[in-house]
Design a protein around this motif. Sequence first.
Motif, short mmCIF file in Angstrom:
data_model
loop_
_atom_site.label_atom_id
_atom_site.label_comp_id
_atom_site.label_asym_id
_atom_site.label_seq_id
_atom_site.Cartn_x
_atom_site.Cartn_y
_atom_site.Cartn_z
N HIS A 188 0.85 -1.20 0.00
CA HIS A 188 0.00 0.00 0.00
C HIS A 188 0.88 1.25 0.00
O HIS A 188 2.04 1.22 0.45
CB HIS A 188 -0.93 0.00 1.23
CG HIS A 188 -1.95 1.11 1.15
ND1 HIS A 188 -1.76 2.32 1.77
CD2 HIS A 188 -3.13 1.20 0.48
CE1 HIS A 188 -2.81 3.10 1.49
NE2 HIS A 188 -3.65 2.44 0.72
N TYR B 77 1.01 3.60 1.88
CA TYR B 77 1.42 4.07 3.20
C TYR B 77 2.59 3.27 3.78
O TYR B 77 3.01 3.53 4.91
CB TYR B 77 0.26 3.97 4.20
CG TYR B 77 -0.96 4.82 3.91
CD1 TYR B 77 -0.92 5.92 3.05
CD2 TYR B 77 -2.18 4.54 4.53
CE1 TYR B 77 -2.05 6.68 2.82
CE2 TYR B 77 -3.31 5.31 4.30
CZ TYR B 77 -3.25 6.37 3.44
OH TYR B 77 -4.35 7.14 3.22
N ASP C 25 -3.24 2.00 -4.23
CA ASP C 25 -4.31 2.18 -3.25
C ASP C 25 -5.10 0.88 -3.11
O ASP C 25 -4.78 -0.14 -3.75
CB ASP C 25 -5.22 3.36 -3.65
CG ASP C 25 -6.05 3.09 -4.91
OD1 ASP C 25 -5.85 2.05 -5.57
OD2 ASP C 25 -6.90 3.95 -5.24
N SER C 26 -6.13 0.90 -2.29
CA SER C 26 -6.89 -0.32 -2.00
C SER C 26 -7.50 -0.92 -3.25
O SER C 26 -7.56 -2.15 -3.39
CB SER C 26 -8.01 -0.02 -1.00
OG SER C 26 -7.49 0.57 0.14
N MET D 75 -6.76 -5.65 4.17
CA MET D 75 -6.30 -5.66 2.78
C MET D 75 -5.80 -7.06 2.39
O MET D 75 -6.07 -7.56 1.30
CB MET D 75 -5.18 -4.64 2.60
CG MET D 75 -5.63 -3.21 2.80
SD MET D 75 -4.25 -2.04 2.61
CE MET D 75 -5.14 -0.49 2.72
N TYR E 12 -17.24 0.27 2.87
CA TYR E 12 -15.90 0.70 2.49
C TYR E 12 -14.98 -0.51 2.71
O TYR E 12 -15.16 -1.25 3.69
CB TYR E 12 -15.52 1.87 3.40
CG TYR E 12 -14.20 2.55 3.14
CD1 TYR E 12 -13.65 2.65 1.87
CD2 TYR E 12 -13.51 3.15 4.20
CE1 TYR E 12 -12.45 3.31 1.66
CE2 TYR E 12 -12.30 3.81 4.00
CZ TYR E 12 -11.78 3.89 2.73
OH TYR E 12 -10.60 4.54 2.53
N ASN F 120 -12.32 -0.94 3.97
CA ASN F 120 -11.65 -0.97 5.28
C ASN F 120 -12.58 -1.60 6.31
O ASN F 120 -13.08 -0.94 7.22
CB ASN F 120 -11.28 0.45 5.74
CG ASN F 120 -10.25 1.11 4.86
OD1 ASN F 120 -10.27 0.93 3.64
ND2 ASN F 120 -9.36 1.88 5.45
N SER G 19 -12.05 4.28 -1.55
CA SER G 19 -12.14 5.73 -1.69
C SER G 19 -12.00 6.13 -3.16
O SER G 19 -12.47 7.19 -3.56
CB SER G 19 -11.09 6.42 -0.82
OG SER G 19 -9.82 5.92 -1.14
N HIS H 50 -6.62 9.88 10.24
CA HIS H 50 -7.09 10.97 9.37
C HIS H 50 -7.88 12.04 10.13
O HIS H 50 -7.88 13.20 9.74
CB HIS H 50 -7.91 10.41 8.21
CG HIS H 50 -7.05 9.87 7.11
ND1 HIS H 50 -6.56 8.58 7.12
CD2 HIS H 50 -6.53 10.46 6.01
CE1 HIS H 50 -5.80 8.39 6.05
NE2 HIS H 50 -5.76 9.51 5.36
N HIS I 59 -7.37 13.33 1.73
CA HIS I 59 -8.06 12.04 1.60
C HIS I 59 -9.48 12.19 2.14
O HIS I 59 -9.70 12.91 3.12
CB HIS I 59 -7.29 10.97 2.40
CG HIS I 59 -7.69 9.58 2.04
ND1 HIS I 59 -8.78 8.94 2.62
CD2 HIS I 59 -7.17 8.71 1.15
CE1 HIS I 59 -8.89 7.73 2.09
NE2 HIS I 59 -7.93 7.56 1.19
N GLU J 239 -11.16 10.42 4.04
CA GLU J 239 -11.34 10.01 5.43
C GLU J 239 -11.15 11.18 6.40
O GLU J 239 -11.38 11.04 7.60
CB GLU J 239 -10.37 8.89 5.80
CG GLU J 239 -10.73 7.55 5.18
CD GLU J 239 -9.68 6.50 5.44
OE1 GLU J 239 -8.87 6.65 6.36
OE2 GLU J 239 -9.67 5.50 4.69
N SER K 69 -8.68 9.66 -3.48
CA SER K 69 -7.98 8.48 -2.96
C SER K 69 -6.48 8.66 -3.13
O SER K 69 -6.02 9.53 -3.89
CB SER K 69 -8.42 7.24 -3.72
OG SER K 69 -7.84 7.24 -5.01
N THR K 70 -5.71 7.80 -2.48
CA THR K 70 -4.26 7.96 -2.57
C THR K 70 -3.77 7.81 -4.01
O THR K 70 -2.88 8.54 -4.44
CB THR K 70 -3.53 6.94 -1.65
OG1 THR K 70 -3.89 5.62 -2.01
CG2 THR K 70 -3.88 7.19 -0.19
P1 13P Z 1 -6.81 4.33 -0.29
O1 13P Z 1 -7.72 3.30 -0.84
O2 13P Z 1 -7.12 5.71 -0.79
O3 13P Z 1 -5.40 3.97 -0.56
O4 13P Z 1 -7.00 4.41 1.29
C1 13P Z 1 -6.79 3.32 2.13
C2 13P Z 1 -6.71 3.70 3.55
O5 13P Z 1 -6.58 2.89 4.44
C3 13P Z 1 -6.81 5.10 3.86
O6 13P Z 1 -6.57 5.27 5.21
#
Ligand code: 13P
Length: 328
Positions: A44, A46, A60-61, A84, A132, A134, A149, A195, A218, A220, A234-235
């Motif tokens: 990811h 992050y 991203d996700s 994930m 979502y 997550n 996102s 966030h 973002h 969130e 989104s990222t």
């Molecule tokens: P993204 O899908 O934008 O990468 O976000 C995932 C996430 O965990 C944001 O905190």
Amino acid sequence: MSTSTLNYEPLIFSPQTGEPAPLSDIQSEILDLKTKRNAIILAHNYQIEPIQRVADYVGDSLGLAYKAAEAEADVIVFCGVHFMAETAKIVNPGKTVILPDIAAGCSLSDSCPAEKLAAYKAAHPEVYVVAYINCSAGVKALSDVICTSGNAVNIVERIPQDRPILFVPDQNLGNWVSKQTGRAMQLWPGSCYAHVLFTEQAIERLRLRFPEAQVVAHPECVEAVRETADVVCSTEKMIGFCRESPANAFIIVTETGMIHRLQREIPEKTFIAGPTNTCACNECRFMKMNTIDKLRDCLRDLTPVIEMDEDIRQKAYAPIQRMLDWSR
Ligand code: 13P
Ligand code: SF4
């Protein structure tokens, strides 16, 4: 799997200097183990830079879910958080899915336990549940469609108008999607602990120092932060926005790992981490539980493995597949 589907050539150039970047011993070991195990490393945005730089794909996700679904390698090493890696197992159950730290959870996912959602649905059987990504496999199994996102607005726009929508678990993303689509939704009262730490005041103070910078947030983030931003996305969409924008500097209001990816993709521009009231940057403690040592160890030992009840997996697969189909 074919390398043409990957967006990363591991470890070619340093994003800072443009010079060839030498491998550390542990990074070399990881690449050797990856070949030996016939593994693919998905990371990811992050994740820490040393992990991002040995990954076959960083995204991203949504992008990660697609890559996991089409992976042909025997082993998927998921450098992200638990939900994930679970998603990778749901969409590609024949693979061994490993996560460097099995305790890498997510506060947002934890804010919606499957039992509570089941009780809500029993009391309100008419709701169409948009989850979502997550969230746990148990919550996915109770949902009608999943979103990320990156596609939440498109997903919600496809839901029949006569169905009341319950959006779980992120009230901030849900509120943003509701405003974008004009669709009323009931929002589960969950949030991302990281966030929600960004504040409008801290961002405005930073803007005074960098008046030319655009603010990229973002969804969130809380509404006041989203409203002060030049763009909310989104990222992955942050990459395209920063590349296309005429601006040369950006305040990135999301987890700080995103800065590595942006610097690597767009080295000619400047990226400034979004601040909170108490810190100049903001790391997700769960995402940062994966370390380069743990990545090496999990490839070497093929553990910790993501395991899942097959009945839950099948029930969780249907709403993810619906999302992937609707997003193509
Ligand atoms: P993204 O899908 O934008 O990468 O976000 C995932 C996430 O965990 C944001 O905190
Ligand atoms: Fe979960 Fe927030 Fe960390 Fe994303 S940044 S993984 S939503 S706790």
